[in-house]
Design an enzyme around this catalytic site. Sequence first.
Site, short mmCIF file in Angstrom:
data_model
loop_
_atom_site.label_atom_id
_atom_site.label_comp_id
_atom_site.label_asym_id
_atom_site.label_seq_id
_atom_site.Cartn_x
_atom_site.Cartn_y
_atom_site.Cartn_z
N CYS A 1 -15.93 -23.37 -15.88
CA CYS A 1 -15.09 -22.24 -16.19
C CYS A 1 -13.96 -21.73 -15.20
CB CYS A 1 -15.90 -20.81 -16.20
SG CYS A 1 -15.08 -19.45 -16.34
N ILE A 2 -12.69 -21.73 -15.85
CA ILE A 2 -11.66 -21.54 -14.80
C ILE A 2 -11.39 -20.34 -14.12
CG2 ILE A 2 -10.12 -20.58 -16.96
CD1 ILE A 2 -7.97 -21.99 -15.50
#
Lengths: 137, 130
Positions: free
Chosen positions: B78-79
Site C-alpha cells: 500500500c502506497i
Amino acid sequence: MTENVTKKFLYVNRKAPYGTIYALESLEVVLIGAAFEQDVSMAFIDDGVYQLKKDQSTDGIGMKNFSPTYNALGDYDVHKIYVDKESLDERGLTADDLMNLVYEDEDDDYAEKSSISIVTREELAQLMEQQDVVLSF
Amino acid sequence: MKFGILVNEGPYQHQASDSAYQFTKAALEKGHEIYRVFFYHDGVNNATRLTVPPQDDRHIVNRWSELGKQHNLDLVVCIAAAQRRGLLDENEAKRQGKDANNIAEGFRISGLGQLIEAGIQSDRLVVFGD
C-alpha cells in the site's frame, strides 16, 4: 474492476483510535473502498467503540484528531454502522457518548437518518455470517 | 479456490507475516490460486530489501520475493502506508525527492483499491494481523 460484482464487505474495528494506527488506516480503507460501490457495513467492537466517542481531543498528544472524518461516511454511502452493546457496557459507555453519524436516505426523500445501530454480540455474529469479505482491523 | 491475502503486521515483530507466508505457500502447493498478496499497516515492512536478519534466522523478505518469483505472485504494498514508514520504489523516491529507494524484488507499490479489488475477485480474502 474486471467484473461487475457486488459483495458484502464488513470492516471490523477493534482498536482504540490513537494507541495504534489501525483505526486511522482502517478508515482510509473504508473511504477508498467506497468508490467500488460494494455493500459496505462497519462494526465497532472491543476498544474499537472508542473510535466513535464524541468530543475527542488530541491536543495533549500531538496527533491529528481524525474523528471528524467519520462524519463523512454517510456521504460515501457507508451508513450501516454496528456498535457492539456489550463492548459499550464493559467500558461504561452508552449510545449518547457516541458521535451522531447520519446519512441521507435517498429512498425516503433524502430524510436524515442515524447510521449507527447498537447490536448484541449475537446479532453481530449473524451479521458476520452474512458477509462475503470481512476485514478485521 | 482463489485466495486474496492481507498481511497487516511487520516481519519478525509479529508472527502474522510468517503465518501469511506459510498459508500462501501451502495453498499454492495444494493447487490453489493466489490472486494477490496485499501488505498494509506495518506489513509494508515485509517489502524492504534493506532487511538483514541474523544468518541463522529465516529471511522473511527474500522468502516472499522467492515465492513471488516462483509462482508469479502479485505482491502489492500500500502506497500510503509505505510512504509513512519510509518504504519507496524508484519512481516514488524520485517523485518525493529522496536519495534512495528500498523496495525488494518482486513487490510493487500501489493503492488501497488493489485490496478492495482482491476482496471482490477472490473467493476468500484471508487477513493475517494482530
